[in-house]
Design an enzyme around this catalytic site. Structure first.
Site, short mmCIF file in Angstrom:
data_model
loop_
_atom_site.label_atom_id
_atom_site.label_comp_id
_atom_site.label_asym_id
_atom_site.label_seq_id
_atom_site.Cartn_x
_atom_site.Cartn_y
_atom_site.Cartn_z
N GLY A 11 43.92 33.66 34.64
CA GLY A 11 44.07 34.10 36.05
C GLY A 11 43.05 32.91 36.87
O GLY A 11 42.20 32.79 36.50
N ARG A 72 49.14 31.22 31.22
CA ARG A 72 48.58 31.89 30.48
C ARG A 72 49.60 32.13 29.05
O ARG A 72 50.61 32.15 28.76
CB ARG A 72 48.82 34.10 30.26
CG ARG A 72 48.28 34.25 31.36
CD ARG A 72 48.12 35.65 31.79
NE ARG A 72 47.58 35.86 32.89
CZ ARG A 72 45.79 36.49 33.18
NH1 ARG A 72 45.14 36.12 32.59
NH2 ARG A 72 46.08 37.13 34.36
N ASP A 103 37.92 35.72 29.17
CA ASP A 103 38.15 36.20 27.63
C ASP A 103 38.85 35.34 26.96
O ASP A 103 38.64 34.26 25.91
CB ASP A 103 38.27 37.40 27.87
CG ASP A 103 38.47 37.94 26.38
OD1 ASP A 103 37.66 37.87 25.37
OD2 ASP A 103 39.31 39.09 25.69
N THR A 126 37.05 34.08 36.51
CA THR A 126 37.84 34.80 36.65
C THR A 126 37.57 36.50 37.51
O THR A 126 36.15 36.48 37.76
CB THR A 126 37.79 36.20 35.39
OG1 THR A 126 38.56 36.82 35.21
CG2 THR A 126 36.22 36.11 34.62
N ASP A 128 37.91 39.34 37.34
CA ASP A 128 37.00 40.35 36.59
C ASP A 128 35.75 40.74 36.49
O ASP A 128 35.71 41.69 36.09
CB ASP A 128 38.26 40.56 35.65
CG ASP A 128 39.24 40.63 36.09
OD1 ASP A 128 39.90 41.21 37.10
OD2 ASP A 128 40.54 40.70 35.10
N ASP A 130 34.00 40.34 33.24
CA ASP A 130 33.66 41.56 32.30
C ASP A 130 33.67 40.81 31.37
O ASP A 130 34.60 40.53 29.90
CB ASP A 130 35.56 41.90 32.17
CG ASP A 130 36.30 40.40 32.16
OD1 ASP A 130 36.32 39.99 32.72
OD2 ASP A 130 37.31 40.77 31.61
N ARG A 172 42.26 44.27 35.52
CA ARG A 172 42.29 43.84 33.90
C ARG A 172 41.89 46.15 33.57
O ARG A 172 42.40 47.13 34.08
CB ARG A 172 42.36 43.58 33.06
CG ARG A 172 43.63 43.18 32.38
CD ARG A 172 42.87 41.97 31.20
NE ARG A 172 43.30 40.59 31.86
CZ ARG A 172 44.70 40.33 32.19
NH1 ARG A 172 45.66 40.98 30.59
NH2 ARG A 172 44.76 39.27 32.98
O1 F6P Z 1 42.35 38.71 35.00
C1 F6P Z 1 42.12 38.59 36.25
C2 F6P Z 1 43.71 39.32 36.52
O2 F6P Z 1 43.76 39.02 38.16
C3 F6P Z 1 43.40 41.34 36.43
O3 F6P Z 1 42.23 41.23 37.34
C4 F6P Z 1 44.81 41.25 36.35
O4 F6P Z 1 45.08 42.60 35.13
C5 F6P Z 1 45.92 40.48 35.76
O5 F6P Z 1 44.72 39.30 35.63
C6 F6P Z 1 46.67 39.81 36.18
O6 F6P Z 1 47.56 39.21 35.51
P1 F6P Z 1 48.47 38.32 36.25
O7 F6P Z 1 48.64 37.31 37.45
O8 F6P Z 1 49.21 37.33 34.69
O9 F6P Z 1 49.60 39.40 36.34
#
Ligand code: F6P
Length: 323
Positions: A11, A72, A103, A126, A128, A130, A172
């Site tokens: 992301g 991704r 991660d 990120t 997050d 995390d 997440r």
């Molecule tokens: O890892 C960053 C994040 O924004 C998370 O908080 C969320 O769950 C996820 O990515 C959403 O991913 P995408 O933009 O691929 O839907």
């Protein structure tokens, strides 16, 4: 080492561009050639490369998103994907990689270095927050500020209409964004994956607020694996306790965009420099992070998924202060 590649993966996060700028300029300052790899690991497997110089990173420190684009990648998780990446990187003469991501980004990096002999260094990017090995990830502070800006605005409506809002934020499977934005926005309650949600207790807290004539109620809810969980939660509460009009707001991808805060720009600049110098000095498959304001390197294997560990104390504080 003469030539390195740089990519952003997973992301996007505000401050990734500042990290690209710092890495590219440090590498050039230290006499290296730099190749920008577009679209994360997808671009590495496809050979989607662009030469980068100091000018290619001008005017980006303040911009959200990533100029290198991101993805991704499922294909990169396969042996064939890694072999394609190895071939393209070798053809381009790439001898080391700078990876900006979370991660998932660091997960495949060790395997890739075994297959290809090309080593990587990581920068935590990120929203997050995390990851083990750093107190803060790039983008987290900006996301927090975006959330509190949104919640402050929702609060205006909540108190004008005497409403209860469930506001869902990203993260997440970790509650960093929810917990800290909830404290900063003065939320009446904060629901995070690290703590099992007890609807009865939540209702008791709402009732305490109602008794003292509170004019608005904001509950911050961390998304679960699937976004949209706040709707289900609001429904469950409403079934048992329907004392004011109840609404749900999902802030969503707004949290990933926007100009990085001053904190994220400085963090990204420091980590970009540290990671690039680390790679030049022979560090292998480690992430550069900031712990107690000092640069610390952590092996990729140990950076995996960090959940909140001081949540009880912070939740107790948030709940006491919102009474
Ligand atoms: O890892 C960053 C994040 O924004 C998370 O908080 C969320 O769950 C996820 O990515 C959403 O991913 P995408 O933009 O691929 O839907």
């Amino acid at each position: 080492m003469k030539k390195i590649g740089i990519l952003t993966s997973g992301g996007d996060a505000p401050g990734m561009n500042a990290a690209i700028r710092a890495s590219v300029r440090t590498a050039i300052y230290r006499g290296l050639e730099v190749v920008g790899i577009k679209r994360g690991y997808d671009g590495l497997m496809d050979g989607d490369f662009i030469p980068m110089d100091s000018n290619s990173v001008s005017d980006i420190i303040q911009r959200g998103g990533t100029i290198l684009k991101t993805s991704r990648s499922e294909r990169y998780k396969t042996k064939d994907g890694m072999l394609d990446a190895k071939q393209k990187a070798s053809e381009a003469g790439i001898e080391g990689l700078i990876l900006i991501g979370g991660d998932g980004t660091f997960k495949g990096a060790r395997e890739f270095s075994e297959i290809s002999g090309i080593n990587s260094i990581g920068i935590p990017g990120t929203i997050d927050n995390d990851l083990f090995g750093t107190d803060y990830t790039i983008g987290y502070d900006t996301a927090l500020n975006t959330v509190i800006d949104a919640v402050d605005k929702i609060r205006d409506t909540a108190s004008s209409h005497h409403r209860l809002f469930f506001v869902e934020v990203m993260g997440r499977d970790s509650g960093f964004i929810a917990l800290n934005s909830g404290i900063a926005a003065g939320a009446e309650d904060i629901l995070i994956p690290e703590e099992k949600t007890d609807i009865t207790e939540l209702i008791e807290r709402l009732e305490a607020g109602r008794k003292r004539n509170k004019s608005s109620f904001i509950i911050i809810v961390a998304e679960g694996e699937e976004p949209g969980g706040a709707f289900e939660l609001a429904k469950r509460v409403k079934e048992k306790y329907n004392f004011v009009e109840t609404l749900v707001t999902i802030i969503g991808h707004m949290q990933r965009g926007g100009n990085p805060t001053c904190f994220d720009r400085i963090l990204a600049s420091r980590l970009g420099v540290a990671a690039t110098e680390g790679l030049i000095n022979g560090r292998i498959n480690e992430m550069a992070g900031l712990i107690n304001n000092e640069i610390v390197f952590t092996p990729f294997a140990k950076t995996r998924k960090h959940l909140l560990n001081n949540n009880e104390e912070l939740l107790r504080m948030a709940r006491m202060l919102s009474l």
